[in-house]
Design a protein around this motif. Structure first.
Motif, mmCIF file in Angstrom:
data_model
loop_
_atom_site.group_PDB
_atom_site.id
_atom_site.type_symbol
_atom_site.label_atom_id
_atom_site.label_comp_id
_atom_site.label_asym_id
_atom_site.label_seq_id
_atom_site.Cartn_x
_atom_site.Cartn_y
_atom_site.Cartn_z
ATOM 1 N N LEU B 176 0.919 -1.179 0.129
ATOM 2 C CA LEU B 176 -0.008 -0.103 0.033
ATOM 3 C C LEU B 176 0.843 1.213 0.150
ATOM 4 O O LEU B 176 0.608 2.280 -0.659
ATOM 5 C CB LEU B 176 -0.932 -0.162 1.043
ATOM 6 C CG LEU B 176 -2.217 -0.387 1.045
ATOM 7 C CD1 LEU B 176 -3.046 -0.558 2.193
ATOM 8 C CD2 LEU B 176 -3.045 0.286 0.184
ATOM 9 N N GLU B 177 1.868 1.022 0.592
ATOM 10 C CA GLU B 177 2.752 2.305 0.805
ATOM 11 C C GLU B 177 3.676 2.464 -0.257
ATOM 12 O O GLU B 177 3.784 3.775 -0.977
ATOM 13 C CB GLU B 177 3.659 2.256 2.017
ATOM 14 C CG GLU B 177 3.109 2.497 3.514
ATOM 15 C CD GLU B 177 4.112 2.298 4.554
ATOM 16 O OE1 GLU B 177 3.793 2.212 5.687
ATOM 17 O OE2 GLU B 177 5.366 2.302 4.193
ATOM 18 N N HIS B 178 4.009 1.529 -0.891
ATOM 19 C CA HIS B 178 5.064 1.863 -2.218
ATOM 20 C C HIS B 178 4.357 1.788 -3.585
ATOM 21 O O HIS B 178 4.787 2.355 -4.407
ATOM 22 C CB HIS B 178 6.012 0.584 -2.050
ATOM 23 C CG HIS B 178 6.946 0.862 -0.874
ATOM 24 N ND1 HIS B 178 7.020 0.231 0.304
ATOM 25 C CD2 HIS B 178 8.180 1.532 -0.877
ATOM 26 C CE1 HIS B 178 7.908 0.571 0.771
ATOM 27 N NE2 HIS B 178 8.654 1.491 0.344
ATOM 28 N N ASP B 181 1.072 4.381 -2.565
ATOM 29 C CA ASP B 181 1.213 5.477 -1.609
ATOM 30 C C ASP B 181 0.359 5.946 -0.593
ATOM 31 O O ASP B 181 -0.214 7.236 -0.383
ATOM 32 C CB ASP B 181 1.653 6.714 -2.667
ATOM 33 C CG ASP B 181 2.224 7.920 -1.856
ATOM 34 O OD1 ASP B 181 2.956 7.703 -0.582
ATOM 35 O OD2 ASP B 181 1.863 9.052 -2.171
ATOM 36 N N TYR B 182 -0.227 4.890 -0.090
ATOM 37 C CA TYR B 182 -1.352 4.857 1.011
ATOM 38 C C TYR B 182 -0.922 4.613 2.156
ATOM 39 O O TYR B 182 -0.171 3.714 2.323
ATOM 40 C CB TYR B 182 -2.643 4.325 0.867
ATOM 41 C CG TYR B 182 -3.482 5.073 -0.255
ATOM 42 C CD1 TYR B 182 -3.694 6.556 -0.268
ATOM 43 C CD2 TYR B 182 -4.191 4.299 -1.230
ATOM 44 C CE1 TYR B 182 -4.677 7.012 -1.088
ATOM 45 C CE2 TYR B 182 -5.271 4.738 -2.177
ATOM 46 C CZ TYR B 182 -5.355 6.188 -1.833
ATOM 47 O OH TYR B 182 -6.152 7.039 -2.774
ATOM 48 N N HIS B 183 -0.897 5.436 3.145
ATOM 49 C CA HIS B 183 -0.564 5.245 4.765
ATOM 50 C C HIS B 183 -1.597 4.889 5.691
ATOM 51 O O HIS B 183 -1.530 5.019 6.784
ATOM 52 C CB HIS B 183 0.429 6.220 5.010
ATOM 53 C CG HIS B 183 1.798 6.424 4.326
ATOM 54 N ND1 HIS B 183 1.646 7.285 3.438
ATOM 55 C CD2 HIS B 183 2.941 6.007 4.517
ATOM 56 C CE1 HIS B 183 2.947 7.091 2.666
ATOM 57 N NE2 HIS B 183 3.728 6.477 3.505
#
Lengths: 487, 226
Positions: B176-178, B181-183
């Motif tokens: 999700l992060e990479h 781009d959601y945290h």
């Protein structure tokens, strides 16, 4: 006494005293400079006048001796505004002039001197002030020429008295004015201090009184009151959260504990322990998720503190979210479409807006798909829905409107205001997954961005609309192009 | 790998160290900020795991000072502060990754592995290979056994991230992060669906599956079972 001491310690009063002192010193200096300057000019004038007269008289003396000098002086003294003259013979006897006597020391002085003299006609022996100069004539005679300055002295005295009066008046008025101004300011400041003491004592509903004049103090009071409003709201939210946590988190925690106890009571088989542990991890993960959601809501509600704002293209964010959920929707047999491709810019936090839209889409997929309330969308796709979820991003009334419409049963009018409360779950959906925090977060995000969350009838289904104020013109949107963080 | 764990909570540190040792790493422990800094400054470690709030000295200042002294050991920051802005602050201070408490051990292990690999030759050229699967980053092309596989742009990024971390477990949060781009954590398991679609494209019709699910942790792409 105490009042006076307090006044003396007030900044306003001290400032007015300092101001007064500076002003008085300046005025004193100015007066001193002016009077000194006039004295200098006057003396110079006097000097040159006396010099010219002496020149003339010396000429007469050279031409006709003492006799002629006496004649000229007699003639001149008949003029009422004449200068002062006195001629002495070598023995020190007065021979002519309109001056009866001068102090003996005068004859020895050099240059201009200030003396007191007795006029010739005056019989009372009264003395007057004069400025005179003494000249030696050939043959041992001495000539004294001068000017009466009594009038000037008088004038000077009047001016001096007026100055003194002005200074006294200035000090009285200055101190009085300073006292008045600082009393007024002190009263307003005391009001603020009084209010803050009451608030510290626990009454958050107190507000600083306004005078209604709209002056600096009113503006200060308004800001303080706005701050107090905010703090009161936050405190209220905090209380609400702790109530809700106490109320709703105790259930899963009790379940967790019960499960572990049951496992310990049961026959010690590795398989049994393993299952219990797995369930425990699952349950604690759910609890963590609830805590995270609560924290996020609390943070969003706490306002902009710690949340960075930047121009965001919500249409791009919505497309991103739809793209993220598309496969899941497809598996569940629900159509998920998005309309509106124009950039719609708002000033906000991309993560929070993204999460809010994701929650709306998630909700629509969960509750608004198969036409049955509370039936969770089966991630395996076996649930077999027939609904559709439509996301649209438009601009209306100066606001960005992100609408998520589903084809489910909707929310009864009466429940619509309740669903955004924390842990609120409609009876029909009690069995569905989730803790009832999704919409509360959306509402908190909306409030943080000065927007709102509204529900309306989709005929059939529910339309949830998140309205956010548009970004001020000129702000370039970053959209999803530049991620703030690369983990 | 040689890992330095700077964590003041004894119990958390013990079980973390135990887990990491079981995964085959060497672990040194430091219980406060000063000790942690002294050990880290030697530069003898492959990865640092730094708790943010430490006695005597906070974690961020340790990392900032190390970076100022050109110690570039990858650092993973552990913190109870998990919001986006906290992460940004941690990463700006010189941290390489950020994990919010409470975390799953599998998540931490996967991130530590990823950080450890960062030290080696990071960019493996324009073509990534796992078994007979090839991903050409320049041509934006995916092939398996010489056959072109059409993928969506997002699937391409997903596969690229998995292949760059080939052989290592990648968690859902990392994806999700990479990739997105959601945290934040979407409530439904949307990532699983993306993975299963990708799997259908690259593994269907081939006898050896490459994309595996690691139960309770995440996913791994590797050639062959183990």
């Amino acid at each position: 006494m105490l009042e006076a001491l307090k006044l003396l310690r007030s900044t306003a009063f001290r400032l007015s005293l300092v101001y007064l002192a500076v002003f008085a010193a300046f005025a004193g200096l100015l007066i001193a400079y002016l009077s000194w300057n006039t004295w200098v000019i006057f003396t110079q004038q006097l000097d040159s006048t006396i010099e010219a007269e002496v020149q003339g008289l010396a000429e007469q003396y050279r031409l006709g001796g003492v006799l002629r000098l006496v004649q000229v002086i007699d003639r001149r003294t008949r003029n009422p505004s004449s200068s002062l003259y006195l001629v002495q013979d070598p023995q020190g006897n007065r021979i002519a002039g309109n001056v009866a006597s001068v102090p003996a020391a005068t004859w020895e002085a050099e240059g201009l001197v200030r003396i007191r003299y007795t006029p010739f006609e005056e019989s009372s022996g009264k003395t007057y002030e004069a400025v005179v100069r003494v000249f030696d004539l050939i043959g041992g005679f001495r000539l004294l020429v001068g000017r009466d300055v009594e009038e000037r002295r008088h004038l000077q005295e009047i001016v001096w008295r007026a100055t003194l009066l002005a200074v006294v008046l200035m000090i009285v008025l200055g101190v009085g004015g300073g006292y008045y101004v600082s009393r007024r300011i002190l009263a307003r400041i005391d009001a603020v201090a009084e209010t803050s003491r009451t608030i510290m004592a626990g009454d958050l509903s107190q507000r600083v009184p306004l005078s209604g004049s709209g002056d600096e103090f009113d503006r200060l009071a308004e800001s303080l009151n706005a701050m107090l409003d905010r703090i009161e709201r936050l405190m209220h939210g905090l209380k609400e959260v702790s109530d809700n946590i106490a109320h709703d988190l105790k259930t899963p925690l009790t379940r967790l504990r019960g499960r572990v106890e049951a496992a310990l009571r049961a026959d010690p088989s590795e398989q049994g322990y393993r299952e219990a542990l797995e369930q425990t991890i699952e349950e604690s993960d759910r609890l963590i998720a609830i805590f995270n959601a609560l924290l996020m809501i609390a943070r969003a509600e706490a306002g902009a503190a710690g949340v960075s704002f930047a121009p965001v293209d919500v249409a791009a964010v919505a497309r991103d979210v739809v793209e993220l959920y598309e496969p899941a929707a497809e598996e569940a047999g629900i159509g998920l479409v998005i309309t509106g491709s124009e950039p719609v810019r708002v000033l906000g936090n991309r993560e929070l807006i993204g999460q809010a839209i994701a929650n709306l889409v998630d909700n629509a997929l969960k509750h608004g798909s198969a036409g049955r309330a509370g039936i969770a969308t089966d991630p395996d796709g076996s649930g077999g829905g027939c609904g559709a979820v439509r996301v649209s991003v438009t601009i209306a009334d100066g606001k960005a409107r992100i609408a998520v419409a589903d084809s489910g049963p909707g929310i009864p009018e009466a429940d619509r205001s309740r669903v955004v409360e924390r842990f609120a779950r409609l009876e029909a959906s009690r069995s569905a997954p989730g803790a009832g925090l999704g919409l509360a977060l959306v509402a908190a995000v909306a409030r943080l961005h000065s927007g709102e969350l509204a529900f309306s009838d989709g005929n059939p289904g529910l339309v949830a609309t998140l309205a956010l104020p548009l970004a001020p013109a000129g702000e370039a949107a970053s959209g999803q192009g530049s991620p703030p963080v690369r983990g | 790998m040689k890992i330095l764990l700077i964590e003041d909570d004894r119990e958390a540190a013990q079980y973390l160290a135990k887990g990491l040792r079981e995964s085959g790493h060497t672990v040194d422990l430091a219980a406060d900020g000063d000790e942690g800094y002294d050990l880290a400054a030697t530069g003898n470690y492959d990865v640092l795991i730094v708790d943010r709030m430490l006695p005597r000295r906070d974690g961020l200042s340790i990392i900032t000072q190390l970076r100022a002294e050109h110690v570039s050991t990858p650092a993973l920051i552990l913190s109870a502060l998990g919001e986006v802005d906290d992460r940004v602050k941690g990463l700006r201070a010189g941290g390489d990754d950020y994990l919010a408490k409470p975390y799953a051990f599998s998540e931490l292990a996967a991130r530590v592995e990823a950080l450890g690999r960062r030290r080696g030759p990071s960019d493996a050229g324009t073509v990534l290979r796992v078994g007979d699967l090839e991903l050409d980053r320049l041509a934006h092309r995916v092939q398996r056994a010489g056959v072109n596989i059409p993928v969506q742009p997002r699937e391409f990024r997903l596969l690229e991230y998995l292949m760059r971390n080939a052989g290592q477990v990648v968690t859902r949060t990392m994806l999700l992060e990479h990739v997105w781009d959601y945290h934040f954590d979407p409530q439904t398991n949307v990532i699983d669906v993306h993975i299963s679609r990708l799997r259908a494209k690259i593994d269907k019709g081939f006898d050896r599956p490459l994309l595996h699910t690691v139960r309770g942790a995440g996913y791994v792409i590797r050639d062959g079972e183990d």
